[in-house]
Design a protein around this motif. Structure first.
Motif, mmCIF file in Angstrom:
data_model
loop_
_atom_site.group_PDB
_atom_site.id
_atom_site.type_symbol
_atom_site.label_atom_id
_atom_site.label_comp_id
_atom_site.label_asym_id
_atom_site.label_seq_id
_atom_site.Cartn_x
_atom_site.Cartn_y
_atom_site.Cartn_z
ATOM 1 N N PRO A 105 0.806 -1.225 0.000
ATOM 2 C CA PRO A 105 0.000 0.000 0.000
ATOM 3 C C PRO A 105 0.837 1.273 0.000
ATOM 4 N N HIS A 106 0.345 2.256 -0.730
ATOM 5 C CA HIS A 106 0.957 3.577 -0.770
ATOM 6 C C HIS A 106 0.419 4.412 0.397
ATOM 7 N N ARG A 107 1.004 4.212 1.559
ATOM 8 C CA ARG A 107 0.636 5.020 2.716
ATOM 9 C C ARG A 107 1.813 5.021 3.686
ATOM 10 N N GLY A 108 1.788 5.990 4.598
ATOM 11 C CA GLY A 108 2.856 6.065 5.590
ATOM 12 C C GLY A 108 4.186 6.439 4.967
ATOM 13 N N ILE A 125 17.446 -0.056 -2.903
ATOM 14 C CA ILE A 125 16.075 0.397 -3.102
ATOM 15 C C ILE A 125 15.945 1.890 -2.851
ATOM 16 N N ASP A 126 15.290 2.580 -3.772
ATOM 17 C CA ASP A 126 14.827 3.951 -3.552
ATOM 18 C C ASP A 126 13.424 4.021 -4.145
ATOM 19 N N GLU A 127 12.447 3.690 -3.305
ATOM 20 C CA GLU A 127 11.062 3.562 -3.788
ATOM 21 C C GLU A 127 10.303 4.871 -3.607
ATOM 22 N N ILE A 128 9.446 5.182 -4.574
ATOM 23 C CA ILE A 128 8.563 6.340 -4.466
ATOM 24 C C ILE A 128 7.121 5.875 -4.644
ATOM 25 N N GLY A 129 6.184 6.714 -4.240
ATOM 26 C CA GLY A 129 4.788 6.490 -4.562
ATOM 27 C C GLY A 129 4.490 7.027 -5.951
ATOM 28 N N GLY A 130 3.302 6.729 -6.450
ATOM 29 C CA GLY A 130 2.875 7.292 -7.716
ATOM 30 C C GLY A 130 2.569 8.771 -7.574
ATOM 31 N N PRO A 131 2.204 9.436 -8.673
ATOM 32 C CA PRO A 131 1.952 10.887 -8.609
ATOM 33 C C PRO A 131 0.889 11.279 -7.592
ATOM 34 N N ARG A 132 -0.197 10.525 -7.512
ATOM 35 C CA ARG A 132 -1.220 10.851 -6.510
ATOM 36 C C ARG A 132 -0.721 10.537 -5.102
ATOM 37 N N TYR A 154 2.976 21.093 -3.537
ATOM 38 C CA TYR A 154 2.600 19.902 -4.312
ATOM 39 C C TYR A 154 1.259 19.371 -3.817
ATOM 40 N N ARG A 155 1.092 19.270 -2.511
ATOM 41 C CA ARG A 155 -0.151 18.764 -1.940
ATOM 42 C C ARG A 155 -1.321 19.675 -2.280
ATOM 43 N N GLU A 156 -1.125 20.967 -2.182
ATOM 44 C CA GLU A 156 -2.206 21.902 -2.484
ATOM 45 C C GLU A 156 -2.599 21.833 -3.958
ATOM 46 N N ASP A 157 -1.622 21.701 -4.825
ATOM 47 C CA ASP A 157 -1.904 21.608 -6.260
ATOM 48 C C ASP A 157 -2.741 20.366 -6.565
ATOM 49 N N TYR A 158 -2.358 19.225 -5.970
ATOM 50 C CA TYR A 158 -3.106 18.000 -6.226
ATOM 51 C C TYR A 158 -4.515 18.078 -5.667
ATOM 52 N N ALA A 159 -4.669 18.629 -4.485
ATOM 53 C CA ALA A 159 -6.002 18.748 -3.902
ATOM 54 C C ALA A 159 -6.899 19.610 -4.781
ATOM 55 N N PHE A 202 21.271 -5.942 -12.046
ATOM 56 C CA PHE A 202 19.909 -5.819 -12.565
ATOM 57 C C PHE A 202 19.341 -4.539 -11.977
ATOM 58 N N CYS A 203 18.929 -3.620 -12.831
ATOM 59 C CA CYS A 203 18.425 -2.330 -12.381
ATOM 60 C C CYS A 203 17.026 -2.107 -12.945
ATOM 61 N N TRP A 204 16.062 -1.987 -12.041
ATOM 62 C CA TRP A 204 14.665 -1.742 -12.414
ATOM 63 C C TRP A 204 14.396 -0.258 -12.201
ATOM 64 N N VAL A 205 14.149 0.446 -13.300
ATOM 65 C CA VAL A 205 13.865 1.878 -13.258
ATOM 66 C C VAL A 205 12.382 2.047 -13.568
ATOM 67 N N SER A 206 11.615 2.417 -12.547
ATOM 68 C CA SER A 206 10.159 2.376 -12.646
ATOM 69 C C SER A 206 9.573 3.774 -12.463
ATOM 70 N N PHE A 207 9.352 4.446 -13.576
ATOM 71 C CA PHE A 207 8.848 5.818 -13.551
ATOM 72 C C PHE A 207 7.378 5.846 -13.122
ATOM 73 N N GLY A 208 6.989 6.913 -12.437
ATOM 74 C CA GLY A 208 5.596 7.096 -12.051
ATOM 75 C C GLY A 208 4.748 7.729 -13.130
ATOM 76 N N GLY A 209 5.356 8.310 -14.163
ATOM 77 C CA GLY A 209 4.626 8.930 -15.268
ATOM 78 C C GLY A 209 4.618 8.017 -16.475
ATOM 79 N N PRO A 210 3.833 8.355 -17.477
ATOM 80 C CA PRO A 210 3.014 9.568 -17.635
ATOM 81 C C PRO A 210 1.618 9.485 -17.024
ATOM 82 N N HIS A 211 1.488 8.767 -15.919
ATOM 83 C CA HIS A 211 0.242 8.692 -15.145
ATOM 84 C C HIS A 211 -0.311 10.095 -14.888
ATOM 85 N N GLU A 212 -1.647 10.203 -14.845
ATOM 86 C CA GLU A 212 -2.245 11.493 -14.523
ATOM 87 C C GLU A 212 -1.792 11.960 -13.138
ATOM 88 N N PRO A 213 -1.840 13.259 -12.850
ATOM 89 C CA PRO A 213 -2.473 14.328 -13.624
ATOM 90 C C PRO A 213 -1.609 14.791 -14.779
#
Length: 457
Positions: A105-108, A125-132, A154-159, A202-213
């Motif tokens: 889960p994307h929390r905490g 590991i350097d993990e990020i959440g998605g754009p939302r 960033y938070r205000e813009d998304y809200a 082995f390097c997994w590069v996992s972009f969060g885009g071009p997911h909305e917004p």
């Protein structure tokens, strides 16, 4: 025998046609280079057109009907879940992840759950959440935003976006150097620049885009003119009764577009794709400067697509092409000298894991349903007779000629003739003359479900 290094590049919500080698509306020179030195699969699909189940299936090779992960839900992949990443580590690779996994889960604070990713088979590991999610969860990236005084903006813009017009198009409030996809690319780039271990990487590069917004930063936000973007596929007018499915619910809750919205979304989306491609190009340059590119395997795909106005819809979660078809590229040391093959083989994005393992000289021992693409790297076709995708208890089956979707009552509610109607403008489901085709495809789909159970029949 020396094992090849392996670079796995993944995006989130990238349509199959959002590369210049597969479409004519977005520039992707780095991805084009990978395609020119490898194999571009034109008929790649996601096993499920939504983030979490797609990523769980990609990691394990097990479908939603195996793991009961049918949608985005509060799910943590078990630490002992069988993964191809762990197999690569067992084969002697130093494994790494930069970016999004969404396998928990994307929390905490994501940094507190690094032990899960280590259990899945990832060392560095350097993990990020998605754009939302990055408006809520903490990570090394969002902690950096906070230290620079950027996180609250960033938070205000998304809200504001999601409280008013979710598909609004405007540049991110983040500077280019702090934008999530730039962060992911630069972290992976620095890691590979500094890599000095004896093990192959082995390097997994996992972009969060071009997911909305639709928030690509400048200069990428204004790189493409909206009027040059391809027109969305219009929603067809239906003239006959048919069973209903999840797509019908999505159409009942369609967004309201103002004039020019779809074109603006597509232009900003194209800018985000090109931004990511620029980061991929920088990573390729580092590998080349290290003298390792000739001995590096590269795989590229996305977890699912993005409708971007097709049928009057945005996002994913349906079986139309904009949502379910994804780019898929494989480049190996062998294809680098005679690549450029364009393959029409039917493939699923979960086929990449077994492909990496075979190219590393290993074999997956657990029961799973991804199929190595290695044989398809030298010959066109013959990989699968059909591909499937699943969501919310529904299943889609696609062949070279047909695409059909069954609702959760096993009724056919979508049927497209892919050869005569490649834009999916005429739904043939429910027509009397379609019944023989529907019956045959339904039998194929049900047989596929029966054949892909965790316990051998």
């Amino acid at each position: 025998m020396t094992k090849p290094n392996i670079l796995f590049v993944m995006t989130d919500q990238q349509r199959w046609d959002a590369m210049s080698c597969s479409g004519d509306w977005v520039e992707t020179p780095a991805l084009d280079r990978i395609a020119a030195e490898g194999v571009r699969f034109t008929q790649g699909v996601t096993t499920t057109p939504v983030c979490i189940p797609a990523r769980v299936t990609l990691a394990t090779g097990r479908y939603p009907h195996n793991n009961a992960v049918w949608n985005n839900l509060d799910y943590t992949m078990p630490p002992d879940a069988p993964t191809w990443m762990r197999t690569l580590r067992d084969l002697g690779y130093r494994t790494s992840l930069f970016g999004k996994t969404h396998l928990h889960p994307h929390r905490g604070d994501l940094r507190e759950r690094a032990h899960l990713l280590e259990a899945y088979g990832l060392d560095d590991i350097d993990e990020i959440g998605g754009p939302r999610a990055s408006a809520q969860v903490m990570s090394h990236m969002t902690a950096g935003w906070e230290a620079k005084g950027l996180l609250e903006a960033y938070r205000e813009d998304y809200a504001e976006r999601f409280d008013n017009k979710p598909h609004v198009v405007r540049p991110s409030v983040l500077p280019l150097e702090d934008y999530a996809d730039v962060y992911v690319g630069q972290q992976a780039k620095r890691y590979l620049e500094d890599y000095n271990r004896d093990e192959p990487w082995f390097c997994w590069v996992s972009f969060g885009g071009p997911h909305e917004p639709w928030d690509a930063p400048e200069p990428f936000a204004s790189m493409y003119e909206p009027e040059t973007m391809p027109k969305p596929v219009p929603r067809p007018t239906e003239d006959h009764d048919r069973p209903r499915g999840w797509l019908d619910h999505r159409m009942e809750t369609s967004p309201q577009f103002d004039p020019g919205d779809e074109a603006a979304m597509r232009a900003n989306y194209a800018g985000n794709v090109t931004l990511i491609d620029d980061q991929i190009g920088q990573i390729l340059q580092v590998i080349e400067e290290r003298g390792e590119l000739a001995d590096t395997v590269i795989g590229f795909t996305s977890d699912h697509g993005e409708m971007n106005g097709d049928w009057g819809l945005i996002y994913k979660m349906i079986f139309l092409d904009g949502s379910v078809r994804v780019p898929l590229l494989v480049r190996t040391p062998e294809t680098a000298t005679n690549g450029g093959l364009v393959s029409d083989a039917l493939v699923e994005n979960c086929d990449l894991g077994p492909t990496f393992v075979e190219l590393a000289g290993g074999e997956l021992e657990h029961r799973q349903f991804g199929r190595s693409l290695v044989p398809a790297l030298t010959e066109n076709g013959g990989h699968r007779d059909s591909v499937i995708s699943e969501i919310r208890g529904e299943i889609m089956l696609m062949t070279d000629e047909w695409k059909m979707a069954l609702n959760d009552d096993a009724q056919s509610y979508l049927l497209f003739d892919r050869r005569d109607d490649p834009m999916e403008t005429r739904n043939l489901a429910g027509l009397p003359e379609s019944k023989p085709v529907e019956d045959g495809l339904r039998l194929m789909a049900l047989e596929r479900l029966a054949q892909t159970q965790l316990k051998e029949p």
